[in-house]
Design a protein around this motif. Structure first.
Motif, short mmCIF file in Angstrom:
data_model
loop_
_atom_site.label_atom_id
_atom_site.label_comp_id
_atom_site.label_asym_id
_atom_site.label_seq_id
_atom_site.Cartn_x
_atom_site.Cartn_y
_atom_site.Cartn_z
N GLY A 7 0.82 -1.21 0.00
CA GLY A 7 0.00 0.00 0.00
C GLY A 7 0.85 1.26 0.00
N LEU A 8 1.89 1.26 0.82
CA LEU A 8 2.79 2.41 0.85
C LEU A 8 3.45 2.63 -0.51
N LEU A 9 3.79 1.54 -1.19
CA LEU A 9 4.61 1.63 -2.41
C LEU A 9 3.80 1.57 -3.70
N HIS A 10 2.49 1.54 -3.63
CA HIS A 10 1.69 1.30 -4.84
C HIS A 10 1.87 2.39 -5.90
N ASP A 11 2.26 3.61 -5.48
CA ASP A 11 2.45 4.73 -6.42
C ASP A 11 3.91 5.17 -6.53
N ILE A 12 4.83 4.35 -6.07
CA ILE A 12 6.24 4.75 -6.04
C ILE A 12 6.78 5.00 -7.44
N GLY A 13 6.13 4.46 -8.46
CA GLY A 13 6.61 4.61 -9.83
C GLY A 13 6.02 5.77 -10.60
N HIS A 14 5.25 6.62 -9.94
CA HIS A 14 4.69 7.77 -10.66
C HIS A 14 5.78 8.72 -11.12
N GLY A 15 5.60 9.25 -12.31
CA GLY A 15 6.53 10.22 -12.85
C GLY A 15 6.14 11.63 -12.46
N PRO A 16 6.91 12.63 -12.87
CA PRO A 16 6.57 14.02 -12.57
C PRO A 16 5.19 14.37 -13.11
N PHE A 17 4.46 15.16 -12.34
CA PHE A 17 3.11 15.61 -12.70
C PHE A 17 2.11 14.45 -12.73
N SER A 18 2.44 13.36 -12.07
CA SER A 18 1.55 12.21 -11.90
C SER A 18 0.98 11.73 -13.23
N HIS A 19 -0.35 11.71 -13.35
CA HIS A 19 -0.97 11.13 -14.54
C HIS A 19 -0.70 11.94 -15.80
N ALA A 20 -0.31 13.19 -15.66
CA ALA A 20 0.01 14.00 -16.84
C ALA A 20 1.28 13.50 -17.54
N PHE A 21 2.07 12.65 -16.86
CA PHE A 21 3.28 12.09 -17.46
C PHE A 21 3.00 10.77 -18.18
N GLU A 22 1.79 10.23 -17.98
CA GLU A 22 1.47 8.92 -18.57
C GLU A 22 1.47 8.95 -20.09
N GLY A 23 1.11 10.10 -20.67
CA GLY A 23 1.11 10.20 -22.13
C GLY A 23 2.49 9.96 -22.70
N THR A 44 -10.59 22.74 -17.20
CA THR A 44 -9.40 23.54 -16.91
C THR A 44 -8.26 22.66 -16.40
N SER A 45 -8.59 21.66 -15.58
CA SER A 45 -7.57 20.70 -15.14
C SER A 45 -6.94 20.02 -16.33
N ARG A 46 -7.78 19.58 -17.25
CA ARG A 46 -7.28 18.91 -18.44
C ARG A 46 -6.46 19.86 -19.31
N ALA A 47 -6.86 21.11 -19.37
CA ALA A 47 -6.11 22.09 -20.17
C ALA A 47 -4.67 22.20 -19.67
N ALA A 48 -4.50 22.27 -18.36
CA ALA A 48 -3.15 22.35 -17.78
C ALA A 48 -2.37 21.07 -18.07
N GLN A 49 -3.03 19.92 -17.99
CA GLN A 49 -2.36 18.65 -18.25
C GLN A 49 -1.95 18.52 -19.72
N ILE A 50 -2.80 19.03 -20.61
CA ILE A 50 -2.46 19.00 -22.04
C ILE A 50 -1.23 19.84 -22.31
N ILE A 51 -1.15 21.00 -21.67
CA ILE A 51 -0.01 21.89 -21.88
C ILE A 51 1.28 21.25 -21.39
N ILE A 52 1.24 20.65 -20.20
CA ILE A 52 2.47 20.04 -19.69
C ILE A 52 2.84 18.82 -20.53
N ASP A 53 1.86 18.11 -21.04
CA ASP A 53 2.13 16.97 -21.92
C ASP A 53 2.81 17.44 -23.21
N LYS A 54 2.33 18.53 -23.77
CA LYS A 54 2.96 19.08 -24.98
C LYS A 54 4.40 19.51 -24.69
#
Length: 433
Positions: A92-108, A236-246
């Motif tokens: 449980g403690l480690l389930h997200d240890i592999g997230h990249g910067p900006f969390s799900h916005a890095f998944e793209g 608006t949340s998605r807009a910020a995520q799109i920008i960081i993804d670009k």
């Protein structure tokens, strides 16, 4: 001795003192520098909480569920050891240890490597934290499997261990729905977590929920649906995520980001702070970071949303293909006579009911197993069989949005309407902005 942590959701959270090996490790401390819901803070200013506190919360809830499992299994005459409990807590403690910067916005970007954050979770557990996990007397492969496993190998005979961290009703969802709601102030995540945990049981070695917790589960599902619309998929949340993804994708080659696939040390150097700095200094991505710093976000010019039906299924399926989506972005850009870098088609989708729970061939999408007792016998039925509310909201929520910058708003709106009418079977009256 115990580690005592003050948490805004649960009061005082306690962990065994030897778990400081995990909590104080560099990979875990890195989570302090990764926002839980990057992008949402542009809508809800208080949403600056991190993967670190969420991971502590999941570890705490996993520990509570493990305690419940020990009680349940002892009544059934099944063995559940202290090692089993500790393995679930650490997972449980480690389930997200592999997230990249900006969390799900890095998944793209990770998808271009044919990977996701769970792949890195397994790598970090097995390559960087295995020695510490073994000092706790645990098998790092079991911990990795529970935390982010794809196929069960070492827990095949006890799939409920995996389901505590990853299922339709798990420690992860119970924490993030409450925590993200708390920090955004939306209050959609008011869930009676204790009642759900106290009504968890095991049937045929799989995790299920007692029937008397039905109403609490309905509340959780409603809260989850509202939270995705209001927080995670907010335009608006998605807009910020799109920008960081670009920004990430246009600078990836310059920053040698493709090397992270085989360089876990390099990956662990990346967090919100370091990546932001790298992107700001890079000539190709600097413009996007400036947009975020000045909150000059992309604007929605065309949108439809709802629950996928036969009318929209074909359109959603078409646009889910990246190459088709990119070609349509180019068509809109050409029609509006603007650079394609200022056009983005976004397509968030979500199953209204958490998608998977039961492990094995018996499991079906959107079924949450409920333990029902009748005439002294036990059986499991799907929640949608006993809940008209859950049955009514089954399906997939979707939103199709086209974004551009403010100065191109009107001509991109006109161009999008034209392109969509030509390439996708969507009626103009289905559209709103």
């Amino acid at each position: 001795m115990m580690i005592t942590i003050k948490d805004p959701l649960y009061g005082y959270v306690l962990f065994e003192d030897n778990l400081s090996l995990i909590v104080d490790s560099a990979p875990f401390q890195r989570l302090r520098r990764i926002k839980q819901v990057f992008g949402s803070d542009f809508v809800y200013p208080s949403a600056n909480h991190t993967r670190f506190e969420h991971s502590l919360g999941v570890g705490y809830l996993a520990r509570k569920i493990a305690e419940r499992m020990k009680h349940v299994l002892s009544e059934k005459g099944d063995d559940f050891t202290n090692e089993d409990q500790l393995s679930i807590t650490v997972a449980g403690l480690l389930h997200d240890i592999g997230h990249g910067p900006f969390s799900h916005a890095f998944e793209g970007f990770l998808s271009k490597l044919h990977m996701n954050h769970e792949d890195f979770t397994r790598k970090i557990i097995l390559e960087n934290l295995s020695a510490d996990i073994e000092k706790l007397g645990l098998d790092s492969e079991i911990v990795a499997e529970i935390a982010a496993g794809i196929d069960l190998k070492k827990t095949t005979d006890r799939p409920f261990m995996k389901q505590i961290i990853g299922s339709a009703v798990d420690a992860d969802k119970l924490d993030y729905l409450r925590r993200d709601s708390y920090h955004t102030g939306t209050l959609y995540g008011f869930i009676d977590v204790d009642r759900i945990i106290n009504n968890m049981n095991v049937y045929r070695k799989q995790l299920c929920i007692e029937e008397k917790a039905k109403q609490v589960l309905e509340s959780m599902i409603l809260g989850r649906t509202l939270a995705f619309e209001a927080i995670y998929y907010h335009k608006t949340s998605r807009a910020a995520q799109i920008i960081i993804d670009k920004a990430i994708n246009c600078a990836a080659s310059d920053l040698n980001l493709y090397e992270i696939k085989d360089n876990i040390s390099m990956y662990l150097e990346l967090d919100d702070y370091s990546m932001w700095s790298l992107l700001k200094r890079n000539q190709k991505s600097r413009e996007y970071i400036k947009m975020l710093e000045e909150r000059k976000l992309l604007k929605v010019v065309w949108e439809i949303q709802g629950t996928i039906d036969e009318k929209t299924k074909a359109v959603v399926s078409i646009l889910m293909t990246p190459k088709i989506r990119e070609s349509m972005e180019q068509a809109i850009a050409d029609s509006a006579n603007v650079d394609r870098k200022y056009i983005a088609i976004d397509l968030p989708t979500l199953p209204n009911i958490p998608y998977r729970h039961w492990i094995g061939p018996e499991g079906k999408p959107m079924e949450i197993p409920i333990l029902v007792r009748s005439d002294g016998e036990e059986k499991v039925v799907s929640l949608n069989k006993i809940s008209p509310f859950v049955k009514a909201i089954e399906g997939f929520y979707y939103a199709i949005r086209v974004y551009t910058i403010e100065k191109y708003r009107e001509k991109v709106r006109i161009a999008t309407t034209k392109v969509m009418q030509e390439h996708a079977p969507i009626r103009t009256e289905d559209m709103f902005v």
